[in-house]
Design an enzyme around this catalytic site. Structure first.
Site, PDB file in Angstrom:
ATOM      1  N   TRP A 184       0.863  -1.184   0.000  1.00 41.95           N
ATOM      2  CA  TRP A 184       0.000   0.000   0.000  1.00 41.95           C
ATOM      3  C   TRP A 184       0.898   1.231   0.000  1.00 41.95           C
ATOM      4  CZ3 TRP A 184      -0.244   3.850   3.886  1.00 41.95           C
ATOM      5  CH2 TRP A 184      -1.115   4.904   3.550  1.00 41.95           C
ATOM      6  N   GLU A 225      -3.195  -3.010  -2.177  1.00 40.74           N
ATOM      7  CA  GLU A 225      -4.339  -2.403  -1.470  1.00 40.74           C
ATOM      8  C   GLU A 225      -4.718  -1.077  -2.116  1.00 40.74           C
ATOM      9  OE1 GLU A 225      -3.452  -1.719   2.662  1.00 40.74           O
ATOM     10  OE2 GLU A 225      -5.467  -0.974   3.131  1.00 40.74           O
ATOM     11  N   LYS A 227      -7.137   2.570  -2.312  1.00 42.51           N
ATOM     12  CA  LYS A 227      -7.629   3.573  -1.375  1.00 42.51           C
ATOM     13  C   LYS A 227      -8.308   4.691  -2.133  1.00 42.51           C
ATOM     14  CE  LYS A 227      -6.290   5.994   2.792  1.00 42.51           C
ATOM     15  NZ  LYS A 227      -5.336   6.101   3.885  1.00 42.51           N
ATOM     16  N   ASP A 258      -9.614  -2.926   1.770  1.00 48.63           N
ATOM     17  CA  ASP A 258      -9.723  -2.428   3.142  1.00 48.63           C
ATOM     18  C   ASP A 258     -11.088  -1.744   3.200  1.00 48.63           C
ATOM     19  OD1 ASP A 258      -9.687  -0.297   5.161  1.00 48.63           O
ATOM     20  OD2 ASP A 258      -7.552  -0.722   5.430  1.00 48.63           O
ATOM     21  N   HIS A 261     -11.690   2.027   2.810  1.00 47.98           N
ATOM     22  CA  HIS A 261     -11.105   2.701   1.650  1.00 47.98           C
ATOM     23  C   HIS A 261     -12.065   2.929   0.498  1.00 47.98           C
ATOM     24  CE1 HIS A 261      -6.669   1.789   2.839  1.00 47.98           C
ATOM     25  NE2 HIS A 261      -7.364   2.364   3.796  1.00 47.98           N
ATOM     26  N   HIS A 285      -8.440  -6.143   4.544  1.00 47.25           N
ATOM     27  CA  HIS A 285      -8.132  -5.427   5.771  1.00 47.25           C
ATOM     28  C   HIS A 285      -9.476  -5.092   6.382  1.00 47.25           C
ATOM     29  CE1 HIS A 285      -3.789  -3.707   5.324  1.00 47.25           C
ATOM     30  NE2 HIS A 285      -3.822  -5.008   5.533  1.00 47.25           N
ATOM     31  N   ASP A 293     -12.078   7.153   6.768  1.00 47.68           N
ATOM     32  CA  ASP A 293     -11.172   6.023   6.984  1.00 47.68           C
ATOM     33  C   ASP A 293     -10.542   6.125   8.367  1.00 47.68           C
ATOM     34  OD1 ASP A 293      -9.542   3.810   6.430  1.00 47.68           O
ATOM     35  OD2 ASP A 293      -7.946   5.065   5.612  1.00 47.68           O
ATOM     36  N   ASP A 295     -10.369   4.057  10.923  1.00 50.76           N
ATOM     37  CA  ASP A 295      -9.744   2.888  11.548  1.00 50.76           C
ATOM     38  C   ASP A 295     -10.136   2.692  13.006  1.00 50.76           C
ATOM     39  OD1 ASP A 295      -8.005   1.563   9.455  1.00 50.76           O
ATOM     40  OD2 ASP A 295      -7.319   3.627   9.267  1.00 50.76           O
ATOM     41  N   ASP A 325      -7.027  -4.253  10.381  1.00 53.34           N
ATOM     42  CA  ASP A 325      -6.266  -3.008  10.246  1.00 53.34           C
ATOM     43  C   ASP A 325      -7.027  -1.865  10.907  1.00 53.34           C
ATOM     44  OD1 ASP A 325      -4.646  -0.925   9.522  1.00 53.34           O
ATOM     45  OD2 ASP A 325      -5.204  -0.923   7.399  1.00 53.34           O
TER      46      ASP A 325
HETATM   47  C1  RNT Z   1      -3.787   2.903   5.085  1.00 54.99           C
HETATM   48  C2  RNT Z   1      -3.907   1.450   4.805  1.00 54.99           C
HETATM   49  C3  RNT Z   1      -2.782   0.619   5.293  1.00 54.99           C
HETATM   50  C4  RNT Z   1      -2.303   0.991   6.676  1.00 54.99           C
HETATM   51  C5  RNT Z   1      -1.350   0.004   7.286  1.00 54.99           C
HETATM   52  C6  RNT Z   1      -0.671   0.551   8.482  1.00 54.99           C
HETATM   53  O1  RNT Z   1      -4.914   3.601   4.800  1.00 54.99           O
HETATM   54  O2  RNT Z   1      -5.115   0.976   5.323  1.00 54.99           O
HETATM   55  O3  RNT Z   1      -3.148  -0.717   5.215  1.00 54.99           O
HETATM   56  O4  RNT Z   1      -3.371   1.157   7.549  1.00 54.99           O
HETATM   57  O5  RNT Z   1      -0.484  -0.435   6.332  1.00 54.99           O
HETATM   58 ZN    ZN Z   2      -5.424  -1.160   5.253  1.00 56.54          ZN
END
Ligand code: RNT
Ligand code: ZN
Length: 418
Positions: A184, A225, A227, A258, A261, A285, A293, A295, A325
């Site tokens: 990523w 990945e 985004k 993810d 994203h 993820h 985003d 998290d 994640d």
């Molecule tokens: C960032 C991505 C990525 C990170 C990690 C730490 O938006 O989600 O995967 O969160 O690599």
């Molecule tokens: Zn991620």
């Protein structure tokens, strides 16, 4: 009633709707879920003393952050005591461990810098996953890495990716389990770009160069990945969804989704089936985006359950590499990890206890009333009794027991980290 008695009763309830709880638990304990190391230290790592960059952010300042490899490993051990089922450990390159006086820049990282992690994982029978770290580094100062117009910068990060591929191979060899290496990059622009194509073309060519290093595809699964935006990169992201899916499809690697994203009304649960129809393997993820985003800690919520259902009912457990994640520094970090890991496994259990064939039949026959009624009924089934029994049989605390464990660890260990 004991946990066992509650289970016996719940099992009968599930039997009536045609699901076998014993069988569900057998499958459940062996599903690998990869735990991200970065919840323990707010995504800082050990190879730099600068801030977290890359357009991602950890908020909160709850005391007890792990500051050293030893502290992080101790914390992971604590979480492992509270989390049932097969766990892998997901590392970032920035968590390299150097000996006294030693240092290697990202483009010079080698297996030896991860030897303590391999020892740690092997002693616990855990597999390892890996991520090159294309952020929190002076060469990524403006959040441009593999797509940078500066060839020097690109080459540095290409070498980093290549170095990481070797490390991923070492992880797979040592642990005897396949290693997912997920790429990523944060690259993008805050404001409307003048050229969207050239950065993506550079990214494509840089990825090709990384993947030109031979590696064993049985042992190392490379994923990419996507985004939609990052903080400070609101207008354009080089590694968009279309870019990554097309790149992965054309190069025979895995796409990684993810669920933080995408645009807020898009759901990954709806994307999984489409991806499974065209890819051998997919990677996830699992996170919890709240308005953006963000998290947040993964919970046992609707979308998490829906993601798990899609994996289970499409018989895709061995084609889906599941990783978590999220990073929350606003609560006890051990609890954050524990809730997230337990929640996803709960979601898998929920999916395994769902009479999927019956529900699909109703859908095909157009019995949408029965379908809705049954899906609602399942929500109040004695799921917690099955879950508690699963925890107990795995030797970890039940749902009401684990918070006390965390409190004790906070008092004995975390509170001393000043
Ligand atoms: C960032 C991505 C990525 C990170 C990690 C730490 O938006 O989600 O995967 O969160 O690599
Ligand atoms: Zn991620």
């Amino acid at each position: 009633m004991t946990v066992k008695e509650r289970y016996a009763w719940a099992k009968e309830m599930y039997q009536k709707i045609g699901t076998d709880a014993d069988r569900a638990l057998e499958i459940l304990k062996d599903i690998p879920v990869s735990m991200h190391c970065w919840q323990g230290d707010d995504v800082i790592g050990f190879d730099h003393d600068g801030p977290l960059t890359g357009g991602i952010q950890t908020t909160g300042n709850y005391p007890g952050r792990a500051r050293t490899p030893k502290e992080l490993m101790d914390d992971i051990d604590e979480v492992l005591k509270l989390v049932p089922g097969k766990t892998k450990l997901n590392l970032h390159a920035s968590y390299a461990i150097f000996r006294e006086g030693e240092y290697a820049d990202r483009d010079a990282l080698a297996p030896e810098h991860f030897e303590p992690w391999v020892r740690f994982a092997k002693a616990r029978g855990m597999g390892l996953d890996f991520n090159p770290t294309f952020f929190s580094h002076k060469m990524a100062a403006d959040n441009l890495t593999l797509s940078s117009p500066d060839k020097n910068v690109r080459d540095f990060w290409i070498r980093h990716g290549q170095a990481c591929l070797k490390i991923a191979g070492y992880f797979a060899d040592e642990t005897g389990q396949p290693c997912l290496m997920n790429i990523w990059i944060p690259d993008g622009y805050k404001d409307i770009p003048a050229d969207r194509m050239a950065p993506r073309a550079r990214f494509r060519d840089a990825l090709d160069q990384i993947l030109s290093v031979p590696y064993d595809r049985e042992k190392v699964v490379v994923s990419l990945e996507s985004k939609v935006f990052g903080i400070g990169m609101e207008s354009y992201t080089v590694g968009s969804s279309e870019f990554t899916i097309n790149y992965a499809a054309s190069r025979g690697i895995a796409p990684l989704m993810d669920n933080g994203h995408y645009h807020p009304t898009e759901v990954v649960s709806d994307k999984i089936s489409s991806m499974l129809l065209f890819f051998d393997k997919i990677a996830l993820h699992v996170t919890r985006p709240v308005r953006w985003d963000s998290d947040h800690v993964v919970l046992f919520d609707d979308e998490t359950r829906e993601i798990a259902k899609e994996i289970v009912r499409n018989q895709a457990l061995d084609r889906t590499m599941i990783g978590l994640d999220f990073f929350d520094a606003g609560i006890n970090r051990i609890a954050a990890w524990t809730v997230g890991m337990r929640s996803f496994r709960k979601a898998l259990l929920y999916a395994l206890l769902t009479p999927n064939a019956q529900l699909a039949e109703w859908q095909d026959e157009g019995h949408f009333t029965e379908l809705m009624a049954a899906q609602e009924a399942l929500k109040t089934y004695p799921f917690g009794d099955v879950w508690d029994y699963f925890c107990q049989s795995c030797g970890v605390p039940t749902e009401t027991q684990w918070p006390d464990e965390v409190k004790k660890y906070e008092k004995d260990v975390l509170s001393a980290r000043k």
